[in-house]
Design an enzyme around this catalytic site. Structure first.
Site, PDB file in Angstrom:
ATOM      1  CB  VAL A   9     -50.661 -28.452  25.790  1.00 32.72           C
ATOM      2  CG1 VAL A   9     -50.068 -27.262  25.434  1.00 32.72           C
ATOM      3  CG2 VAL A   9     -52.109 -28.711  25.340  1.00 32.72           C
ATOM      4  CG  ASP A  44     -44.543 -31.241  34.747  1.00 27.98           C
ATOM      5  OD1 ASP A  44     -45.509 -31.038  33.870  1.00 27.98           O
ATOM      6  OD2 ASP A  44     -45.136 -31.590  35.935  1.00 27.98           O
ATOM      7  CB  THR A 101     -57.549 -24.217  32.650  1.00 31.80           C
ATOM      8  OG1 THR A 101     -57.487 -24.907  31.162  1.00 31.80           O
ATOM      9  CG2 THR A 101     -56.145 -23.174  32.693  1.00 31.80           C
ATOM     10  CB  CYS A 140     -60.577 -29.706  25.122  1.00 32.96           C
ATOM     11  SG  CYS A 140     -58.848 -29.288  25.363  1.00 32.96           S
ATOM     12  NE  ARG A 197     -56.354 -35.124  30.811  1.00 33.09           N
ATOM     13  CZ  ARG A 197     -55.609 -34.115  30.577  1.00 33.09           C
ATOM     14  NH1 ARG A 197     -55.319 -33.323  31.265  1.00 33.09           N
ATOM     15  NH2 ARG A 197     -55.272 -33.924  29.225  1.00 33.09           N
TER      16      ARG A 197
HETATM   17  N1  LIG Z   1     -55.074 -32.073  26.006  1.00 33.25           N
HETATM   18  C1  LIG Z   1     -55.551 -31.337  25.317  1.00 33.25           C
HETATM   19  O1  LIG Z   1     -55.952 -31.980  24.124  1.00 33.25           O
HETATM   20  C2  LIG Z   1     -55.496 -29.914  25.115  1.00 33.25           C
HETATM   21  C3  LIG Z   1     -55.619 -29.348  23.898  1.00 33.25           C
HETATM   22  C4  LIG Z   1     -55.833 -27.797  23.672  1.00 33.25           C
HETATM   23  C5  LIG Z   1     -55.381 -27.147  24.945  1.00 33.25           C
HETATM   24  N2  LIG Z   1     -55.319 -27.675  26.106  1.00 33.25           N
HETATM   25  C6  LIG Z   1     -55.331 -26.885  27.367  1.00 33.25           C
HETATM   26  O2  LIG Z   1     -53.805 -26.824  27.456  1.00 33.25           O
HETATM   27  C7  LIG Z   1     -53.780 -26.882  29.059  1.00 33.25           C
HETATM   28  C8  LIG Z   1     -52.728 -28.144  29.628  1.00 33.25           C
HETATM   29  O3  LIG Z   1     -53.286 -28.939  29.197  1.00 33.25           O
HETATM   30  P1  LIG Z   1     -52.712 -30.607  29.245  1.00 33.25           P
HETATM   31  O4  LIG Z   1     -53.884 -31.516  28.494  1.00 33.25           O
HETATM   32  O5  LIG Z   1     -51.664 -30.585  28.558  1.00 33.25           O
HETATM   33  O6  LIG Z   1     -52.489 -30.977  30.730  1.00 33.25           O
HETATM   34  P2  LIG Z   1     -51.650 -32.220  31.463  1.00 33.25           P
HETATM   35  O7  LIG Z   1     -52.227 -32.214  32.675  1.00 33.25           O
HETATM   36  O8  LIG Z   1     -51.477 -33.222  30.397  1.00 33.25           O
HETATM   37  O9  LIG Z   1     -50.410 -31.461  31.454  1.00 33.25           O
HETATM   38  C9  LIG Z   1     -50.014 -30.367  32.522  1.00 33.25           C
HETATM   39  C10 LIG Z   1     -48.670 -30.627  33.121  1.00 33.25           C
HETATM   40  O10 LIG Z   1     -48.439 -29.335  34.060  1.00 33.25           O
HETATM   41  C11 LIG Z   1     -47.875 -29.619  35.170  1.00 33.25           C
HETATM   42  N3  LIG Z   1     -48.053 -28.641  36.171  1.00 33.25           N
HETATM   43  C12 LIG Z   1     -49.256 -28.243  36.836  1.00 33.25           C
HETATM   44  N4  LIG Z   1     -49.046 -27.095  37.600  1.00 33.25           N
HETATM   45  C13 LIG Z   1     -47.739 -26.599  37.432  1.00 33.25           C
HETATM   46  C14 LIG Z   1     -46.720 -25.820  37.846  1.00 33.25           C
HETATM   47  N5  LIG Z   1     -47.414 -24.848  38.789  1.00 33.25           N
HETATM   48  N6  LIG Z   1     -45.549 -25.742  37.413  1.00 33.25           N
HETATM   49  C15 LIG Z   1     -45.069 -26.706  36.544  1.00 33.25           C
HETATM   50  N7  LIG Z   1     -45.753 -27.552  35.949  1.00 33.25           N
HETATM   51  C16 LIG Z   1     -47.132 -27.971  36.458  1.00 33.25           C
HETATM   52  C17 LIG Z   1     -48.593 -31.142  35.377  1.00 33.25           C
HETATM   53  O11 LIG Z   1     -47.489 -31.793  36.263  1.00 33.25           O
HETATM   54  C18 LIG Z   1     -48.584 -31.660  34.272  1.00 33.25           C
HETATM   55  O12 LIG Z   1     -47.584 -32.503  33.710  1.00 33.25           O
HETATM   56  C19 LIG Z   1     -55.013 -26.847  29.710  1.00 33.25           C
HETATM   57  O13 LIG Z   1     -55.516 -25.254  29.636  1.00 33.25           O
HETATM   58  C20 LIG Z   1     -55.820 -27.373  28.656  1.00 33.25           C
HETATM   59  O14 LIG Z   1     -57.046 -26.784  28.683  1.00 33.25           O
HETATM   60  C21 LIG Z   1     -55.290 -29.013  26.205  1.00 33.25           C
END
Ligand SMILES: NC(=O)c1ccc[n+]([C@@H]2O[C@H](COP(=O)([O-])OP(=O)(O)OC[C@H]3O[C@@H](n4cnc5c(N)ncnc54)[C@H](O)[C@@H]3O)[C@@H](O)[C@H]2O)c1
Length: 388
Positions: free
Chosen positions: A11, A30, A70, A242, A310
């Site tokens: 995201v 990150d 999350t 999700c 995942r």
């Molecule tokens: N993946 C999807 O398709 C999607 C779509 C819509 C919404 N979301 C939501 O978006 C959010 C993120 O999902 P994602 O798929 O991008 O996750 P992800 O795991 O791909 O990326 C999250 C990143 O955040 C970093 N991170 C974690 N804690 C941190 C901190 N305290 N400080 C800095 N960096 C930190 C991690 O190292 C990781 O690189 C979630 O809530 C998810 O539900 C995801």
């Protein structure tokens, strides 16, 4: 605007790039050094964008956007630890007037009860808060950050206006709602809607089997109705960050408030049980002789054309097959390797059974059809192969 995006994953990175291409100065923060090292190489030519591990690089930005995971805890409860730690970090670096936006998916009340409260504990400055849940659909070539309407709400009118201005700088359509709780709940409803409808298709596949007819054929026939019907098809289950998770966030909070969640809970259970149901179909086609069979799972990621494994139901099927004594391998050119096992080729007659869990665009159907004596297609998209 100077914008810090906290979390550079599925995201955070596309968001950072969309904002940088709109002319904002974007810092992608990150806390995983591997992520940042990769971005330093891959994104070195992206203008207005800089990835960093250093907190000092995100001091006094105009906007902070949270895009951290999350997930669920081991006991299947919302795990807001990443979100809280991102909020704590923002509390130490944000200056007066900064706008804090949460894009991570969570239950209604998260912005007000978790993000604002955590940041307020460490930062006395006057800050603005908004919720703008991300709707990105990885590998979707039609809908992206720009053309997917964005739902936005601030904790007050000043925050709403600031957030609307920001998203209008790179989104075609921004839809304001009356409170962050509405924005947060709308995201959960969208994915719960998918979970429930996929579960219905999955349950229907089990009903259709008893009638001796194909659920996919029936659903395709139903989908010719031009109104009042939306097509969902059965499959091996649901995966990714999700659909298996977001309904649990809604369910958890709703239960605390004493609201019924029977429907949502049941949908989750039906989808989780699909690998087990598919196993029963595989037993049938092999005459209940899976022990010792060479089985290839075709498509290991959770959906078409992505590398993300995942919560992939293919992994659950793998475990089920191993319990039956099968020798399991996988074919997925996008995932390549999993748990020390490499993706295998679909060579002629190399397996007893091949199960298509996910059909990536590059899947060679001719090779697939020759690679095993028994074939089963969970996607319902390959002609001439037994399906759900
Ligand atoms: N993946 C999807 O398709 C999607 C779509 C819509 C919404 N979301 C939501 O978006 C959010 C993120 O999902 P994602 O798929 O991008 O996750 P992800 O795991 O791909 O990326 C999250 C990143 O955040 C970093 N991170 C974690 N804690 C941190 C901190 N305290 N400080 C800095 N960096 C930190 C991690 O190292 C990781 O690189 C979630 O809530 C998810 O539900 C995801």
């Amino acid at each position: 605007m100077k914008v810090a995006v906290i979390g550079q994953g599925y995201v955070g990175l596309p968001l950072a790039k969309a904002a940088s291409s709109a002319g904002h100065e974007v810092i992608g923060f990150d806390n995983d050094p591997n992520v940042i090292n990769r971005l330093m190489v891959n994104e070195k030519n992206t203008i207005n964008y800089r990835p960093t591990l250093l907190q000092s690089d995100i001091n006094l930005c105009n906007i902070y956007i949270i895009a951290v995971p999350t997930p669920l805890t081991f006991s299947n409860k919302p795990d807001l630890s990443y979100l809280k730690s991102a909020a704590e970090l923002i509390g130490t670096v944000a200056g007066e007037g900064a706008l804090i936006i949460n894009e991570s998916t969570s239950y209604p009340g998260t912005l007000r009860e978790i993000v604002e409260v955590t940041i307020s504990n460490s930062n006395k400055s006057k800050l603005l808060y908004a919720s703008a849940p991300e709707r990105i659909d990885p590998a979707n070539t039609k809908w992206d950050i720009k053309n997917t309407p964005r739902v936005v709400a601030g904790l007050n009118s000043e925050a709403t206006k600031a957030a609307l201005d920001f998203y209008r700088s790179f989104c075609d359509e921004v839809y304001a709602v009356s409170s962050p709780e509405v924005a947060e709940a709308s995201k959960l409803f969208e994915n719960t809607f998918r979970q429930v409808n996929i579960a219905l298709a999955n349950e229907f596949a089990q009903i259709a089997e008893k009638f001796g007819i194909s659920a996919n054929e029936i659903i395709s026939a139903s989908a010719t109705k031009p109104f009042g019907f939306m097509k969902f098809t059965p499959g091996l289950g649901v995966g990714g960050h999700c659909i298996p998770i977001d309904p649990v966030y809604l369910e958890e909070k709703a239960q605390l408030l004493g609201a019924p969640t029977t429907f949502i809970k049941q949908a989750t259970i039906i989808n989780q049980q699909m690998p087990h149901y598919v196993l029963s179909r595989l037993k049938k086609i092999t005459g209940d002789h899976l022990d010792g069979k060479k089985v290839c799972i075709v498509g290991l990621s959770y959906k078409k054309d992505v590398t993300d494994i995942r919560q992939s139901p293919s992994i659950e099927l793998w475990k089920e097959l191993e319990k039956q004594g099968c020798q399991v391998s996988f074919h997925d050119k996008l995932v390549e390797s999993y748990n020390g096992t490499e993706s295998v080729k679909l060579s002629e007659n190399s397996f007893d059974l091949a199960v298509v869990a996910v059909r990536h665009s590059d899947l060679n159907i001719d090779e697939l059809k020759k690679c095993a004596r028994f074939l089963f297609d969970c996607t319902g998209t390959i002609e001439g192969i037994l399906t759900l």
